[in-house]
Design an enzyme around this catalytic site. Structure first.
Site, PDB file in Angstrom:
ATOM      1  CB  CYS A  82      -0.922   0.008   1.213  1.00 25.93           C
ATOM      2  SG  CYS A  82      -2.009   1.448   1.220  1.00 25.93           S
ATOM      3  NE  ARG A  85       2.507   0.858   3.486  1.00 28.84           N
ATOM      4  CZ  ARG A  85       3.676   0.237   3.483  1.00 28.84           C
ATOM      5  NH1 ARG A  85       4.150  -0.292   4.600  1.00 28.84           N
ATOM      6  NH2 ARG A  85       4.379   0.135   2.365  1.00 28.84           N
ATOM      7  CD1 TRP A 256      -7.136   8.400  -1.911  1.00 25.90           C
ATOM      8  CD2 TRP A 256      -7.910   8.345   0.177  1.00 25.90           C
ATOM      9  NE1 TRP A 256      -6.090   8.737  -1.093  1.00 25.90           N
ATOM     10  CE2 TRP A 256      -6.539   8.716   0.208  1.00 25.90           C
ATOM     11  CE3 TRP A 256      -8.616   8.246   1.391  1.00 25.90           C
ATOM     12  CZ2 TRP A 256      -5.872   8.979   1.399  1.00 25.90           C
ATOM     13  CZ3 TRP A 256      -7.929   8.507   2.567  1.00 25.90           C
ATOM     14  CH2 TRP A 256      -6.578   8.875   2.559  1.00 25.90           C
ATOM     15  CD  GLU A 261      -5.377  -0.590  -9.061  1.00 23.03           C
ATOM     16  OE1 GLU A 261      -5.801  -1.668  -9.507  1.00 23.03           O
ATOM     17  OE2 GLU A 261      -4.164  -0.362  -8.896  1.00 23.03           O
TER      18      GLU A 261
END
Length: 386
Positions: A82, A85, A256, A261
């Site tokens: 991720c 973070r 979000w 992506e």
């Protein structure tokens, strides 16, 4: 911990507690971590004694609410795939550990989406349902995200909709879901929840729970007529949250989207919507050779459309340049307090313009820290950006 089946001669007497399924060393490490970062929690030795006694009696133990919230946030902090973070402390944790019934779980998934959508001001939310316990498995959510678009397999092998979800679509139909009479590329699939000892439950998401953004382009007026859209809350729902040796198999979590992506993966990947060839023709590009860079040119405009559409709709979204810089801010903050930041380079580096982003130009620790998220029985990635 590996369990070994008991032979009849070793069987415990009726009424004896089950063999411990929780790794006590992992539980101890977590309790100590919690107390080290929250000294106001009280005596660590007293809490460890409680955990030992509970595990000895039942094979597992129940986290305090404070431990659960801390563990969920740290699982995000430790999530190597991720990039988002920096915001781990802001995660809202919904403690619904007493819910095991598939219908009740599905109903609360709807509430999760409403809370997280927040009128476009997307906020990070994690909902924790019942954990796995010895001889008593927790619920499972079959969807890899709470909101997924159907993929209809045609007789010719073609797919209408999202190719990723052909299997989930077939499962939903087999359970009784009826697709719209006029099938489209963005039909929202129902949520499917099951438990080993109960009937699975299928729930169609109400429209008010699914915040969607219609796609348009700042300079190409025909783009709007394509009818493209995407949902705004990427709530990953089939990963296993592991805190101190306890597994929570149903813990949907979200933040979000990062624009790439959607624009560089969901719309562009050949095993998803594969839109690049079609858009290139609409843009009048020369597709005779990859050297014309037609794919790159379409990708840029597609990603511009995604970011612009979300912004026009007032829905929160990140761009890959800003988020890369923020991730390195997170790394610096963590390192300043003596914590390492594990990161999977192949996931942290964005899928377009990689060399232009700040995260591209360094290496990261590959250590797997706990608490964390792991692939579930039914697998996913970043809790905030996916």
């Amino acid at each position: 911990m590996t369990s070994v089946p008991l032979c009849p001669a070793e069987a415990r007497p009726l009424g004896a507690p089950p063999a411990p399924s929780v790794d006590l060393a992992e539980a101890e490490d977590f309790v100590r971590l919690h107390h080290s970062e929250h000294p106001e929690a009280g005596s660590v030795d007293s809490r460890l004694a409680e955990v030992h006694a509970e595990v000895a009696a039942t094979g597992t133990y129940r986290h305090t609410h404070e431990e659960l919230v801390f563990g969920a946030r740290v699982a995000w902090r430790n999530s190597a795939r991720c990039i988002g973070r920096l915001y781990w402390r802001s995660l809202k944790v919904r403690d619904l550990r007493d819910l095991r019934d598939p219908k009740a779980v599905a109903d609360e998934c709807v509430e999760h989406l409403k809370l997280a959508g927040n009128g476009g001001r997307i906020r990070p939310v994690l909902t924790v349902f019942a954990p796995d316990e010895p001889g008593r498995p927790g619920p499972r959510i079959h969807n890899d995200q709470l909101v997924r678009y159907a993929g209809y397999l045609g007789a010719d092998g073609g797919v209408l909709g999202d190719r990723l979800n052909v299997g989930l679509t077939a499962e939903a139909v087999a359970m009784g879901w009826k697709p719209p009479s006029h099938r489209g590329p963005f039909d929202v699939l129902p949520v499917i929840v099951s438990r080993e000892d109960a009937e699975p439950h299928l729930l169609e998401l109400p429209p008010e729970a699914v915040l969607e953004v219609p796609m348009k382009h700042p300079e190409l007026p025909w783009f709007r007529a394509l009818g493209l859209r995407w949902h705004a809350v990427p709530a990953i729902s089939n990963m296993r949250l592991r805190i101190g040796g306890v597994d929570y198999p149903a813990s949907p979590f979200n933040g979000w989207y990062m624009g790439t992506e959607i624009g560089a993966r969901n719309y562009a990947d050949k095993d998803r919507y594969d839109l690049l060839p079609y858009l290139a023709k609409r843009m009048g590009l020369d597709t005779s050779s990859v050297r014309t860079k037609w794919q790159d040119r379409v990708l840029v405009e597609l990603n511009r459309a995604v970011l612009w559409s979300f912004e026009q709709a007032g829905v929160r979204i990140a761009d890959h340049h800003t988020e890369s810089d923020r991730f390195l801010t997170h790394v610096a903050k963590e390192e300043a307090v003596g914590r390492q930041v594990p990161a999977d380079w192949t996931w942290i580096v964005p899928p377009m313009s990689s060399g232009l982003t700040s995260v591209f130009h360094r290496y990261y620790s590959k250590d797997e820290l706990l608490p964390n998220f792991f692939p579930g029985d039914t697998a996913g990635v970043c809790p905030v950006i996916h």
